[in-house]
Design a protein around this motif. Sequence first.
Motif, PDB file in Angstrom:
ATOM      1  N   SER A 394       0.831  -1.205   0.000  1.00 54.49           N
ATOM      2  CA  SER A 394       0.000   0.000   0.000  1.00 54.49           C
ATOM      3  C   SER A 394       0.862   1.251   0.000  1.00 54.49           C
ATOM      4  CB  SER A 394      -0.932  -0.012   1.224  1.00 54.49           C
ATOM      5  OG  SER A 394      -1.660   1.201   1.310  1.00 54.49           O
ATOM      6  N   ARG A 397       2.595   1.654  -3.432  1.00 53.69           N
ATOM      7  CA  ARG A 397       1.689   2.148  -4.474  1.00 53.69           C
ATOM      8  C   ARG A 397       1.446   3.646  -4.318  1.00 53.69           C
ATOM      9  NH1 ARG A 397      -1.004  -2.849  -3.692  1.00 53.69           N
ATOM     10  NH2 ARG A 397      -2.436  -1.856  -2.204  1.00 53.69           N
ATOM     11  N   ARG A 398       1.251   4.087  -3.076  1.00 53.17           N
ATOM     12  CA  ARG A 398       1.002   5.515  -2.830  1.00 53.17           C
ATOM     13  C   ARG A 398       2.207   6.360  -3.208  1.00 53.17           C
ATOM     14  NH1 ARG A 398       2.447   8.318   1.365  1.00 53.17           N
ATOM     15  NH2 ARG A 398       2.608   6.517   2.771  1.00 53.17           N
ATOM     16  N   GLU A 402       2.170   9.187  -6.157  1.00 49.17           N
ATOM     17  CA  GLU A 402       2.455  10.592  -5.871  1.00 49.17           C
ATOM     18  C   GLU A 402       3.589  11.129  -6.726  1.00 49.17           C
ATOM     19  OE1 GLU A 402       3.220  10.515  -1.731  1.00 49.17           O
ATOM     20  OE2 GLU A 402       1.105  10.547  -1.126  1.00 49.17           O
TER      21      GLU A 402
END
Length: 448
Positions: A394, A397-398, A402
């Motif tokens: 998670s 992926r963030r 970004e």
Amino acid sequence: GIPLVEITTAPCMRTPEAVQEVAGYIGMVLRSTGRVKRGLGTIRQDINVSIAGGARVEIKGVQDLDLIAEVVRREVQRQVALLAIRDELLRRGARVDHTVVDVTALFSGTKSSILKKAKSILAVRLCGFAGLVGREIQPGRRLGSEMSDYAKKCGVGGIFHTDELPAYGVTAEEVARLREFVGAAEEDCVAIVAAGRERAGCAAEQVMIRAEMALAGVPEETRKMLDEGSSAYMRPLPGAARMYPETDVFPVVIDEPLWESITVPELLTHRAERFVREFGLDEDLARQVAFSERLPTFEAAVAAGVRPTIAARTLLATCRELARDGVAVDRVSEDEILALLSAVEANRAAKEAIPDLLTELARTAGEGAGTPQERVDAVIAKMAPAVSQADVESIVRRVVAEREAFARERGMGALGPLMGVVMQELRGSVDGKVVSETLRRELGRLLS
């Protein structure tokens, strides 16, 4: 307690480096037993030095192995210089005038703080010694220093001599009056001692004794090591009359059964070779580990299943770097370090978190109770709490989302910079290899 052990070797060694090498080998053999203390001051080396035409001189209390070769070099230099001084004195027909002259009145108005407060100032004329008393025989040491060492045995602070005067508040006019008063010729040196009458008389006698020795060459002495490797006189070298059996320790009879029962320890040099062979450590790291005070912790960690490279680099490089940065790593017990390494090996903390975890263990040392394992568990929970694989994915992926434009521009070259961002967020909770693989998959998905 650990008993004091004295080991005597008498090899004929022709270079200072050979002496240091033998001393290092003796120390290595002793440390290989695991039964001796370590560190500066726990082993004392006494070095005997002699040269052709010189004399046997024993230098006591050499504690720093790295200074041994320099101590030998400087003693050889001293003896060579003393022999050269002797030859020059004999060429000049030098002698010692054993008349001690009271010159206290000559310095009644002196500005020398030392002479001004002295109750008695005595002078000794050294005929033919001019220029030689002030000649350097070791760095920072002269023949006059040797005479001063002898004089100090009488409780005086030292001596003055005309090779170094005027100085110390003594004027050229006072030196001229002194030389005239004692009848010193141009080639003579005058030594003066200042103290109470009894001490000054004793010191003057010692100056004459040492000056007579200079006419003979190199005296046999026991000396003490000074900073950086020079030495100073302690006492005459003891003769055979002082050699006697130890009265407080009974003799130990080493018979055949006792001799055969002795287990010969693995030498540290051999252990280092084994670490290279068995653990794949590079030779330099293996030697550092084998000779380290933390060798028992390393071996315990490896026995507990910790990867040798992680154990070695933590105990040596990481701890040293933290100490250099002001972290009191010595407050972290060996059991706590072992528990931390085991936690890393069990994937309960990442190896990247080791510096932060050690820093926290050092900062909180002595706070509260708990076993080493409980202390390590608490610090891991605070500094690097467990993170699931789903959480890692998670976060990755963030971070990629970004910085999508950067990732598309750099392609897989963005892996390194993004890796640093992710690891900073995870605070070392996850092994870098896991993060790298996850990030590589996510970048591949984005770029495809």
